[in-house]
Design a protein around this motif. Structure first.
Motif, PDB file in Angstrom:
ATOM      1  N   CYS A  53       0.838  -1.206   0.000  1.00 33.32           N
ATOM      2  CA  CYS A  53       0.000   0.000   0.000  1.00 33.32           C
ATOM      3  C   CYS A  53       0.869   1.251   0.000  1.00 33.32           C
ATOM      4  N   THR A  57       1.169   4.227  -2.822  1.00 34.79           N
ATOM      5  CA  THR A  57       0.956   5.641  -2.515  1.00 34.79           C
ATOM      6  C   THR A  57       2.161   6.479  -2.932  1.00 34.79           C
ATOM      7  N   ASP A  71      -2.845  12.324   1.263  1.00 35.01           N
ATOM      8  CA  ASP A  71      -1.930  11.194   1.076  1.00 35.01           C
ATOM      9  C   ASP A  71      -1.504  10.592   2.412  1.00 35.01           C
ATOM     10  N   ILE A  74      -4.228   8.331   3.265  1.00 32.48           N
ATOM     11  CA  ILE A  74      -4.162   7.088   2.489  1.00 32.48           C
ATOM     12  C   ILE A  74      -3.203   6.114   3.169  1.00 32.48           C
ATOM     13  N   ILE A  75      -2.020   6.608   3.554  1.00 32.82           N
ATOM     14  CA  ILE A  75      -1.024   5.751   4.189  1.00 32.82           C
ATOM     15  C   ILE A  75      -1.514   5.259   5.551  1.00 32.82           C
ATOM     16  N   CYS A  78      -4.703   2.946   5.081  1.00 37.21           N
ATOM     17  CA  CYS A  78      -4.303   1.618   4.601  1.00 37.21           C
ATOM     18  C   CYS A  78      -3.669   0.803   5.728  1.00 37.21           C
ATOM     19  N   ALA A 183      -4.085   1.897  -3.288  1.00 39.91           N
ATOM     20  CA  ALA A 183      -3.457   3.127  -2.823  1.00 39.91           C
ATOM     21  C   ALA A 183      -3.105   4.041  -3.991  1.00 39.91           C
ATOM     22  N   TRP A 184      -2.574   3.473  -5.068  1.00 35.08           N
ATOM     23  CA  TRP A 184      -2.298   4.274  -6.269  1.00 35.08           C
ATOM     24  C   TRP A 184      -3.577   4.960  -6.739  1.00 35.08           C
ATOM     25  N   HIS A 187      -4.844   7.889  -4.741  1.00 34.64           N
ATOM     26  CA  HIS A 187      -4.125   9.147  -4.992  1.00 34.64           C
ATOM     27  C   HIS A 187      -4.468   9.740  -6.354  1.00 34.64           C
TER      28      HIS A 187
END
Length: 321
Positions: A53, A57, A71, A74-75, A78, A183-184, A187
């Motif tokens: 993950c 990101t 972001d 997201i990190i 995840c 994750a990609w 973003h």
């Protein structure tokens, strides 16, 4: 070969748990069977699920050149999701494998075969973890939410793969590296080829580390008819692991090249150090490999957290430069 065992001691500790872990020493007794189902006493699997993950990101940030406060979520999201979904997936695995686990020395001490809890209670626990994970997922963009829902398919299939194919590690790789895609997409808001190639790299990496892991059970698996790449490769395992190493590094390098902003050669070179360093770590594992040494196999398997942190380091530097 050692025979099946119920528990390694009278505390309910699972055979391959980390010694002195917080579940066995500090968690409330009523919660311990459920935390053991979730592998909270064996955190390496959460790392192996989470780090792709982070790769996804950071590589997306490298690709777009954008760093946003979201972001960080997201990190972090995840990370929370990895804990929950790894827990739900492992609980589901233990439910489906409860008849097999009692016949394997390393797994006979797990909560269901050892009588610490029941399959029905375990199922309720898996559903609860999944629902909480869903609350995290719906904070992401719609495209990522849809990918997160689709991820349930390989998670559901994996426990049955070892009964029908010699390559169950492929199905594990499909499930464990899905975070790179998610994750990609969280973003960039679209699934693109660099993420797909990165995902493929992670899948091959899973073949590498889980083949090492599966060698711990190779004799018991042969007796009960469970299939694995460890049984398939046998004594030729080092040769196949070497190929997995090369393919994993090559695919990750290609993903970086696809993602790299045009003209930023220095950042590209920094990012490419990530798979190069990870490849050296995997080579170190290969050189230390002893297929008949269970302790060594477990040590090498767990070391893959450090292997996967190397791309994280260099991807982060490439984003910042």
């Amino acid at each position: 070969m050692s025979g099946p065992q119920t528990t390694p001691d009278h505390t309910g500790q699972v055979a391959d748990a980390v010694s002195g872990n917080w579940v066995d020493t500090r968690a409330p007794k009523w919660a311990r069977p459920y935390l053991r189902l979730s592998r909270a006493d064996r955190p390496i699997g959460t790392w192996l699920l989470y780090l792709p993950c982070v790769w996804g990101t950071l590589l997306a940030m490298f690709h777009t050149g954008n760093m946003r406060l979201f972001d960080l979520w997201i990190i972090a999201g995840c990370g929370i999701g990895a804990i929950l979904m790894r827990g739900a997936g492992c609980t589901w695995n233990d439910i489906t494998d409860r008849d097999f686990d009692g016949s394997v020395a390393r797994t006979a001490s797990r909560p269901i075969p050892s009588g610490q809890t029941t399959a029905k209670k375990a199922l309720a626990w898996a559903v609860l973890q999944s629902l909480v994970a869903l609350l995290i997922l719906i904070t992401f963009p719609t495209q990522a939410i849809l990918l997160g829902i689709v991820a349930l398919v390989p998670v559901a299939i994996y426990p049955f793969a070892k009964r029908i194919t010699w390559w169950p590690q492929v199905f594990l790789g499909l499930a464990f590296n899905w975070g790179a895609l998610l994750a990609w997409t969280a973003h960039t808001r679209e699934l693109q080829w660099p993420a797909v190639v990165l995902y493929a790299s992670g899948l091959v990496w899973t073949l590498f580390y889980d083949t090492i892991y599966a060698h711990q059970d190779i004799e018991d698996d042969a007796l009960i008819g469970v299939k694995s790449t460890a049984r398939l490769f046998g004594d030729e395992t080092p040769k196949y692991l070497a190929w997995f190493l090369v393919i994993c590094v090559a695919l990750m390098g290609y993903a970086i090249i696809l993602a790299a902003p045009r003209g930023d050669i220095f950042a590209l070179l920094v990012a490419l150090v990530g798979p190069w360093a990870m490849g050296w770590h995997m080579l170190w594992q290969l050189r230390r490999l002893k297929l008949d040494d269970g302790d060594r196999l477990l040590e090498l398997f767990r070391s893959n957290r450090n292997a996967a942190l190397l791309p994280v380091l260099f991807f982060a530097i490439a984003v910042l430069v």
